[in-house]
Design a protein around this motif. Sequence first.
Motif, PDB file in Angstrom:
ATOM      1  N   SER A  73       0.934  -1.299   0.042  1.00 43.93           N
ATOM      2  CA  SER A  73       0.013  -0.137  -0.003  1.00 43.93           C
ATOM      3  C   SER A  73       0.939   1.223   0.123  1.00 43.93           C
ATOM      4  CB  SER A  73      -0.900  -0.028   1.293  1.00 43.93           C
ATOM      5  OG  SER A  73      -1.621   1.107   1.100  1.00 43.93           O
ATOM      6  N   ALA A  74       1.862   1.210   0.747  1.00 38.81           N
ATOM      7  CA  ALA A  74       2.897   2.411   0.902  1.00 38.81           C
ATOM      8  C   ALA A  74       3.496   2.704  -0.532  1.00 38.81           C
ATOM      9  CB  ALA A  74       3.890   2.122   1.892  1.00 38.81           C
ATOM     10  N   VAL A  75       3.765   1.651  -1.166  1.00 34.04           N
ATOM     11  CA  VAL A  75       4.547   1.621  -2.414  1.00 34.04           C
ATOM     12  C   VAL A  75       3.451   2.220  -3.517  1.00 34.04           C
ATOM     13  CG1 VAL A  75       5.269   0.314  -4.523  1.00 34.04           C
ATOM     14  CG2 VAL A  75       6.184  -0.179  -2.014  1.00 34.04           C
ATOM     15  N   LEU A  76       2.252   1.798  -3.640  1.00 34.21           N
ATOM     16  CA  LEU A  76       1.260   2.238  -4.309  1.00 34.21           C
ATOM     17  C   LEU A  76       0.980   3.459  -4.062  1.00 34.21           C
ATOM     18  CD1 LEU A  76      -1.099  -1.020  -4.388  1.00 34.21           C
ATOM     19  CD2 LEU A  76       0.490  -0.266  -6.140  1.00 34.21           C
ATOM     20  N   ARG A  77       0.674   3.983  -2.903  1.00 36.75           N
ATOM     21  CA  ARG A  77       0.463   5.524  -2.648  1.00 36.75           C
ATOM     22  C   ARG A  77       1.786   6.457  -3.180  1.00 36.75           C
ATOM     23  NH1 ARG A  77       0.525   5.041   2.799  1.00 36.75           N
ATOM     24  NH2 ARG A  77      -0.608   3.130   3.154  1.00 36.75           N
ATOM     25  N   ARG A  78       2.892   5.832  -3.164  1.00 36.54           N
ATOM     26  CA  ARG A  78       4.066   6.616  -3.370  1.00 36.54           C
ATOM     27  C   ARG A  78       4.116   6.976  -4.956  1.00 36.54           C
ATOM     28  NH1 ARG A  78       8.365   3.768  -1.104  1.00 36.54           N
ATOM     29  NH2 ARG A  78       8.704   2.412  -2.823  1.00 36.54           N
ATOM     30  N   GLN A  79       3.560   5.726  -5.795  1.00 31.57           N
ATOM     31  CA  GLN A  79       3.608   5.912  -7.224  1.00 31.57           C
ATOM     32  C   GLN A  79       2.072   5.848  -8.061  1.00 31.57           C
ATOM     33  OE1 GLN A  79       5.580   2.144  -7.964  1.00 31.57           O
ATOM     34  NE2 GLN A  79       7.748   3.153  -7.400  1.00 31.57           N
ATOM     35  N   ILE A  80       1.280   6.723  -7.400  1.00 25.73           N
ATOM     36  CA  ILE A  80      -0.171   6.601  -7.776  1.00 25.73           C
ATOM     37  C   ILE A  80      -0.096   7.128  -9.096  1.00 25.73           C
ATOM     38  CG2 ILE A  80      -0.884   8.969  -6.911  1.00 25.73           C
ATOM     39  CD1 ILE A  80      -3.234   7.119  -5.504  1.00 25.73           C
ATOM     40  N   THR A  81       0.591   8.102  -9.501  1.00 25.01           N
ATOM     41  CA  THR A  81       0.436   8.614 -10.973  1.00 25.01           C
ATOM     42  C   THR A  81       0.759   7.815 -12.187  1.00 25.01           C
ATOM     43  OG1 THR A  81       2.496   9.705 -10.760  1.00 25.01           O
ATOM     44  CG2 THR A  81       0.542  10.918  -9.915  1.00 25.01           C
ATOM     45  N   GLY A  82       1.823   6.663 -11.677  1.00 14.84           N
ATOM     46  CA  GLY A  82       2.008   5.836 -12.964  1.00 14.84           C
ATOM     47  C   GLY A  82       2.084   4.505 -12.408  1.00 14.84           C
TER      48      GLY A  82
ATOM     49  N   VAL B 284       3.075   0.682 -11.317  1.00 13.62           N
ATOM     50  CA  VAL B 284       3.769   0.313 -10.132  1.00 13.62           C
ATOM     51  C   VAL B 284       5.168  -0.288 -10.377  1.00 13.62           C
ATOM     52  CG1 VAL B 284       3.760  -1.455  -7.886  1.00 13.62           C
ATOM     53  CG2 VAL B 284       1.478  -0.589  -9.219  1.00 13.62           C
ATOM     54  N   ARG B 285       6.248   0.408  -9.860  1.00 12.05           N
ATOM     55  CA  ARG B 285       7.627  -0.088  -9.894  1.00 12.05           C
ATOM     56  C   ARG B 285       8.373  -0.443  -8.735  1.00 12.05           C
ATOM     57  NH1 ARG B 285       8.193   4.904 -13.440  1.00 12.05           N
ATOM     58  NH2 ARG B 285       7.431   4.160 -15.554  1.00 12.05           N
ATOM     59  N   TYR B 286       8.376  -1.594  -8.181  1.00  7.86           N
ATOM     60  CA  TYR B 286       9.087  -1.891  -7.262  1.00  7.86           C
ATOM     61  C   TYR B 286      10.712  -1.823  -7.264  1.00  7.86           C
ATOM     62  CZ  TYR B 286       4.961  -4.147  -5.810  1.00  7.86           C
ATOM     63  OH  TYR B 286       3.526  -4.565  -5.269  1.00  7.86           O
ATOM     64  N   GLU B 287      11.129  -0.983  -6.242  1.00  6.79           N
ATOM     65  CA  GLU B 287      12.449  -0.882  -6.230  1.00  6.79           C
ATOM     66  C   GLU B 287      13.086  -2.032  -5.620  1.00  6.79           C
ATOM     67  OE1 GLU B 287      12.927   2.631  -3.778  1.00  6.79           O
ATOM     68  OE2 GLU B 287      11.890   3.969  -5.302  1.00  6.79           O
ATOM     69  N   SER B 288      14.380  -2.121  -5.561  1.00  2.21           N
ATOM     70  CA  SER B 288      14.980  -3.125  -5.293  1.00  2.21           C
ATOM     71  C   SER B 288      14.938  -3.422  -3.720  1.00  2.21           C
ATOM     72  CB  SER B 288      16.612  -3.159  -5.348  1.00  2.21           C
ATOM     73  OG  SER B 288      17.388  -2.024  -4.978  1.00  2.21           O
TER      74      SER B 288
ATOM     75  N   ASP C 199      12.258  -2.458  -1.941  1.00  2.00           N
ATOM     76  CA  ASP C 199      10.721  -2.901  -1.745  1.00  2.00           C
ATOM     77  C   ASP C 199      10.752  -4.491  -1.967  1.00  2.00           C
ATOM     78  OD1 ASP C 199      10.028  -0.629  -1.480  1.00  2.00           O
ATOM     79  OD2 ASP C 199       9.878  -0.025  -3.538  1.00  2.00           O
ATOM     80  N   ARG C 200      11.621  -4.941  -3.038  1.00  2.00           N
ATOM     81  CA  ARG C 200      11.534  -6.454  -3.310  1.00  2.00           C
ATOM     82  C   ARG C 200      12.207  -7.182  -2.209  1.00  2.00           C
ATOM     83  NH1 ARG C 200      13.101  -4.970  -9.478  1.00  2.00           N
ATOM     84  NH2 ARG C 200      11.079  -4.778 -10.173  1.00  2.00           N
ATOM     85  N   PHE C 201      13.315  -6.769  -1.828  1.00  5.75           N
ATOM     86  CA  PHE C 201      13.956  -7.279  -0.797  1.00  5.75           C
ATOM     87  C   PHE C 201      13.027  -7.372   0.831  1.00  5.75           C
ATOM     88  CE2 PHE C 201      16.522  -7.121   3.269  1.00  5.75           C
ATOM     89  CZ  PHE C 201      17.062  -8.291   3.163  1.00  5.75           C
ATOM     90  N   TRP C 202      12.301  -6.399   0.841  1.00  5.21           N
ATOM     91  CA  TRP C 202      11.309  -6.375   2.001  1.00  5.21           C
ATOM     92  C   TRP C 202      10.246  -7.450   1.927  1.00  5.21           C
ATOM     93  CZ3 TRP C 202      11.065  -4.913   6.814  1.00  5.21           C
ATOM     94  CH2 TRP C 202       9.684  -4.601   7.493  1.00  5.21           C
ATOM     95  N   LEU C 203       9.921  -7.282   0.583  1.00  7.80           N
ATOM     96  CA  LEU C 203       8.666  -8.559   0.417  1.00  7.80           C
ATOM     97  C   LEU C 203       9.291  -9.774   0.463  1.00  7.80           C
ATOM     98  CD1 LEU C 203       6.976  -6.578  -2.379  1.00  7.80           C
ATOM     99  CD2 LEU C 203       6.078  -6.934  -0.061  1.00  7.80           C
TER     100      LEU C 203
END
Length: 62
Positions: free
Chosen positions: A38-47, A49-53, A55-59
């Motif tokens: 949800s935090a990632v989507l809120r951060r990139q709401i205009t474009g 969804v791009r997970y940064e490295s 984010d991928r590590f955290w998930l």
Amino acid sequence: MILSMLYKVTRGLLSVPGVLLRRNTARDAELLVLRHESAVLRRQITGPVRYESADRFWLASL
């Protein structure tokens, strides 16, 4: 024979808390994953969804 039966009963009783703890842990991990997504989507709401490295590590770690 009585010792074997007592062993099985004791082992069964000791495994119950482990199962219950695993359920709570899995639920908590799922909530953390959803909150992070949800935090990632809120951060990139205009474009898209791009997970940064990070984010991928955290998930993946969860």
